[in-house]
Motif scaffolding. Structure first.
Motif, mmCIF file in Angstrom:
data_model
loop_
_atom_site.group_PDB
_atom_site.id
_atom_site.type_symbol
_atom_site.label_atom_id
_atom_site.label_comp_id
_atom_site.label_asym_id
_atom_site.label_seq_id
_atom_site.Cartn_x
_atom_site.Cartn_y
_atom_site.Cartn_z
ATOM 1 N N ASP A 76 0.861 -1.177 0.000
ATOM 2 C CA ASP A 76 0.000 0.000 0.000
ATOM 3 C C ASP A 76 0.901 1.231 0.000
ATOM 4 O O ASP A 76 1.503 1.566 1.024
ATOM 5 C CB ASP A 76 -0.912 -0.006 1.228
ATOM 6 C CG ASP A 76 -1.948 1.104 1.198
ATOM 7 O OD1 ASP A 76 -1.599 2.239 0.781
ATOM 8 O OD2 ASP A 76 -3.092 0.847 1.604
ATOM 9 N N ALA A 77 1.006 1.873 -1.148
ATOM 10 C CA ALA A 77 1.908 3.022 -1.291
ATOM 11 C C ALA A 77 1.476 4.193 -0.417
ATOM 12 O O ALA A 77 2.325 4.949 0.075
ATOM 13 C CB ALA A 77 1.978 3.452 -2.751
ATOM 14 N N ASP A 78 0.178 4.346 -0.207
ATOM 15 C CA ASP A 78 -0.301 5.463 0.608
ATOM 16 C C ASP A 78 0.024 5.274 2.087
ATOM 17 O O ASP A 78 0.388 6.221 2.785
ATOM 18 C CB ASP A 78 -1.813 5.650 0.433
ATOM 19 C CG ASP A 78 -2.175 6.108 -0.969
ATOM 20 O OD1 ASP A 78 -1.371 6.834 -1.591
ATOM 21 O OD2 ASP A 78 -3.254 5.718 -1.451
ATOM 22 N N LEU A 79 -0.102 4.054 2.570
ATOM 23 C CA LEU A 79 0.157 3.779 3.983
ATOM 24 C C LEU A 79 1.604 3.371 4.257
ATOM 25 O O LEU A 79 1.992 3.184 5.410
ATOM 26 C CB LEU A 79 -0.780 2.676 4.486
ATOM 27 C CG LEU A 79 -2.265 3.020 4.517
ATOM 28 C CD1 LEU A 79 -3.078 1.829 4.979
ATOM 29 C CD2 LEU A 79 -2.520 4.231 5.403
ATOM 30 N N HIS A 80 2.384 3.190 3.187
ATOM 31 C CA HIS A 80 3.785 2.755 3.323
ATOM 32 C C HIS A 80 3.861 1.446 4.093
ATOM 33 O O HIS A 80 4.677 1.284 4.999
ATOM 34 C CB HIS A 80 4.640 3.809 4.017
ATOM 35 C CG HIS A 80 4.698 5.099 3.278
ATOM 36 N ND1 HIS A 80 5.735 5.968 3.381
ATOM 37 C CD2 HIS A 80 3.856 5.672 2.391
ATOM 38 C CE1 HIS A 80 5.525 7.017 2.621
ATOM 39 N NE2 HIS A 80 4.377 6.853 2.012
ATOM 40 N N SER A 81 2.996 0.503 3.719
ATOM 41 C CA SER A 81 2.953 -0.766 4.432
ATOM 42 C C SER A 81 2.694 -1.898 3.455
ATOM 43 O O SER A 81 2.308 -1.679 2.306
ATOM 44 C CB SER A 81 1.868 -0.744 5.508
ATOM 45 O OG SER A 81 0.593 -0.617 4.907
ATOM 46 N N GLY A 82 2.893 -3.103 3.923
ATOM 47 C CA GLY A 82 2.624 -4.275 3.113
ATOM 48 C C GLY A 82 3.661 -5.347 3.347
ATOM 49 O O GLY A 82 4.369 -5.340 4.352
ATOM 50 N N TRP A 83 3.753 -6.261 2.395
ATOM 51 C CA TRP A 83 4.682 -7.366 2.517
ATOM 52 C C TRP A 83 5.208 -7.769 1.148
ATOM 53 O O TRP A 83 4.605 -7.462 0.120
ATOM 54 C CB TRP A 83 4.043 -8.555 3.218
ATOM 55 C CG TRP A 83 2.816 -9.086 2.535
ATOM 56 C CD1 TRP A 83 1.518 -8.736 2.788
ATOM 57 C CD2 TRP A 83 2.768 -10.034 1.460
ATOM 58 N NE1 TRP A 83 0.667 -9.401 1.945
ATOM 59 C CE2 TRP A 83 1.413 -10.216 1.120
ATOM 60 C CE3 TRP A 83 3.713 -10.753 0.755
ATOM 61 C CZ2 TRP A 83 1.000 -11.086 0.111
ATOM 62 C CZ3 TRP A 83 3.313 -11.617 -0.257
ATOM 63 C CH2 TRP A 83 1.965 -11.785 -0.559
ATOM 64 N N SER A 84 6.320 -8.456 1.160
ATOM 65 C CA SER A 84 6.929 -8.983 -0.051
ATOM 66 C C SER A 84 7.581 -10.315 0.279
ATOM 67 O O SER A 84 8.247 -10.444 1.314
ATOM 68 C CB SER A 84 7.984 -8.004 -0.588
ATOM 69 O OG SER A 84 8.662 -8.569 -1.694
ATOM 70 N N VAL A 85 7.376 -11.306 -0.591
ATOM 71 C CA VAL A 85 7.959 -12.634 -0.401
ATOM 72 C C VAL A 85 8.681 -13.032 -1.681
ATOM 73 O O VAL A 85 8.168 -12.835 -2.783
ATOM 74 C CB VAL A 85 6.872 -13.684 -0.064
ATOM 75 C CG1 VAL A 85 7.441 -15.095 -0.093
ATOM 76 C CG2 VAL A 85 6.250 -13.388 1.284
ATOM 77 N N THR A 86 9.877 -13.585 -1.520
ATOM 78 C CA THR A 86 10.666 -14.069 -2.647
ATOM 79 C C THR A 86 10.979 -15.546 -2.445
ATOM 80 O O THR A 86 11.360 -15.964 -1.351
ATOM 81 C CB THR A 86 11.987 -13.286 -2.772
ATOM 82 O OG1 THR A 86 11.687 -11.903 -2.928
ATOM 83 C CG2 THR A 86 12.796 -13.755 -3.966
ATOM 84 N N VAL A 87 10.812 -16.311 -3.514
ATOM 85 C CA VAL A 87 11.146 -17.735 -3.533
ATOM 86 C C VAL A 87 12.255 -17.926 -4.555
ATOM 87 O O VAL A 87 12.188 -17.378 -5.657
ATOM 88 C CB VAL A 87 9.913 -18.583 -3.936
ATOM 89 C CG1 VAL A 87 10.300 -20.035 -4.189
ATOM 90 C CG2 VAL A 87 8.819 -18.483 -2.889
ATOM 91 N N VAL A 88 13.253 -18.706 -4.200
ATOM 92 C CA VAL A 88 14.302 -19.084 -5.144
ATOM 93 C C VAL A 88 14.361 -20.599 -5.148
ATOM 94 O O VAL A 88 14.383 -21.233 -4.083
ATOM 95 C CB VAL A 88 15.675 -18.499 -4.751
ATOM 96 C CG1 VAL A 88 16.767 -18.990 -5.695
ATOM 97 C CG2 VAL A 88 15.621 -16.972 -4.733
ATOM 98 N N GLY A 89 14.347 -21.175 -6.351
ATOM 99 C CA GLY A 89 14.407 -22.631 -6.444
ATOM 100 C C GLY A 89 14.470 -23.096 -7.876
ATOM 101 O O GLY A 89 14.375 -22.299 -8.819
ATOM 102 N N ARG A 90 14.610 -24.375 -8.041
ATOM 103 C CA ARG A 90 14.666 -24.973 -9.376
ATOM 104 C C ARG A 90 13.258 -25.102 -9.946
ATOM 105 O O ARG A 90 12.330 -25.487 -9.246
ATOM 106 C CB ARG A 90 15.331 -26.333 -9.320
ATOM 107 C CG ARG A 90 16.774 -26.219 -8.877
ATOM 108 C CD ARG A 90 17.623 -27.344 -9.395
ATOM 109 N NE ARG A 90 19.004 -27.083 -9.017
ATOM 110 C CZ ARG A 90 19.865 -26.400 -9.766
ATOM 111 N NH1 ARG A 90 19.503 -25.941 -10.926
ATOM 112 N NH2 ARG A 90 21.104 -26.200 -9.354
#
Length: 144
Positions: A76-90
């Motif tokens: 949420d760009a307005d609230l400057h909040s949120g989450w991000s997840v990254t997966v690395v794999g074959r």
């Protein structure tokens, strides 16, 4: 007064739960010896990311058992909040008939017209995530 942003590092379980709440992410792979990023619809299946594709460079990466990255978020760009997840794999092509039948029933219609005959599994070998909380305004301390 100052604004302080809090960032939490998420564990694997938290990351996978968050991935289960969204349906679009970004696949990062190599195309013609260059990094490529494409948005994709996805599902989690048995703890791994599964995407349904037509073919092309994404299929080539998967059939080569290449290491890829996958990222999904809700920000949420307005609230400057949120989450991000990254997966690395074959990445690997799913070929088991029973698994293909099971997977085909879990995907909604693709956003883009055309056939999507291949299912790619990205093994969740490395999973990282961050949650960004809205800034908290720190009150100045009273003089003593």
């Amino acid at each position: 007064m100052t604004n302080r942003q809090r960032v939490d590092v998420l564990d694997r379980g938290q990351c996978l739960r968050l991935l289960g709440t969204v349906r679009v992410g970004r696949l990062v792979f190599t195309e013609d010896d260059q990094p490529a990023v494409q948005p994709v619809n996805f599902r989690l299946h048995q703890g791994h990311v599964v995407i349904r594709i037509a073919g092309g460079a994404k299929l080539a990466a998967a059939t080569g058992n290449a290491v890829v990255a996958f990222e999904a978020d809700e920000l949420d760009a307005d609230l400057h909040s949120g989450w991000s997840v990254t997966v690395v794999g074959r990445a690997g092509l799913i070929t088991d008939v029973n698994e293909l039948v099971e997977m085909s029933g879990t995907f909604l219609q693709p956003w883009v017209a055309g056939r999507r005959d291949h299912f790619i599994r990205i093994l969740t070998e490395k999973v990282t995530g961050r949650r960004l909380h809205p800034p908290v305004t720190a009150q100045p301390r009273p003089a003593t």
